[in-house]
Motif scaffolding. Sequence first.
Motif, short mmCIF file in Angstrom:
data_model
loop_
_atom_site.label_atom_id
_atom_site.label_comp_id
_atom_site.label_asym_id
_atom_site.label_seq_id
_atom_site.Cartn_x
_atom_site.Cartn_y
_atom_site.Cartn_z
N PHE A 188 -24.06 -39.40 -0.84
CA PHE A 188 -24.50 -38.55 0.27
C PHE A 188 -23.48 -38.52 1.41
N THR A 189 -22.72 -39.60 1.57
CA THR A 189 -21.66 -39.61 2.59
C THR A 189 -20.57 -38.62 2.24
N GLY A 190 -20.30 -38.44 0.96
CA GLY A 190 -19.31 -37.47 0.52
C GLY A 190 -19.82 -36.04 0.52
N LEU A 191 -21.05 -35.86 0.05
CA LEU A 191 -21.62 -34.52 -0.09
C LEU A 191 -21.96 -33.86 1.24
N THR A 192 -22.63 -34.59 2.11
CA THR A 192 -23.24 -33.99 3.29
C THR A 192 -22.25 -33.29 4.22
N PRO A 193 -21.14 -33.91 4.62
CA PRO A 193 -20.21 -33.20 5.52
C PRO A 193 -19.68 -31.90 4.92
N GLN A 194 -19.36 -31.91 3.62
CA GLN A 194 -18.86 -30.69 2.98
C GLN A 194 -19.94 -29.61 2.97
N LEU A 195 -21.17 -30.00 2.73
CA LEU A 195 -22.27 -29.04 2.71
C LEU A 195 -22.51 -28.43 4.09
N VAL A 196 -22.51 -29.28 5.11
CA VAL A 196 -22.74 -28.80 6.48
C VAL A 196 -21.61 -27.87 6.92
N LEU A 197 -20.37 -28.22 6.59
CA LEU A 197 -19.22 -27.43 7.03
C LEU A 197 -19.10 -26.08 6.32
N LEU A 198 -19.81 -25.92 5.21
CA LEU A 198 -19.79 -24.62 4.51
C LEU A 198 -20.19 -23.49 5.44
#
Length: 202
Positions: A188-198
Amino acid sequence: MKNFILKSISFVFHPLIMPLLGVIFYFSKTPRYIPEPVMKAKIFSIVILTIILPILLFFLLKTVNKVNTIYLKSTKERLIPLFINCIIILLILFRVLPPGEILGLFYFFLGILISTFICFILAVFKIKASIHMIAAAGFFMFAINTAVNYHININGTIALMTVILGAIATSRLHLKAHTNQELILGLFTGLTPQLVLLNYWL
């Protein structure tokens, strides 16, 4: 044989190579025209800053007994390398991939910076998150972001990355490098920032 394969998975899919894989993936999939010399220059810079420089710094830190292995098993070992990595990524964001040039890659590395900083803060509080999972999950989410942004089909890549994520998690558990909770936290630490920045580069 099984032990060798699982160790190899941890080595082959080391977090250091994931930023480079993200850059190569973006250049290979984006419909935008980007001159070949520009792509080669960016890839060369990323190799130097995200692979060669961290390896050299690792050997320096090992020489002065600040780290023991490249896998950074303890939270104490992680502090200096993670802090240095934040500085390296900031350098990439300001000098190699400024926001006005290649927006997708800028946000990819901004996501990496956020994930790395979160991992650093967790290490300060003596909480481990799997750096392998952070890096692989970040690349996985970035690949999906690229597909969504440019309306391209990457079902094969998604299936392959799902298998790789599972293999990495299995490898880290088999080697007793992480617990289930540390792997999930890393995911989740890897996924979440990329998802939010989309939302910022759609």
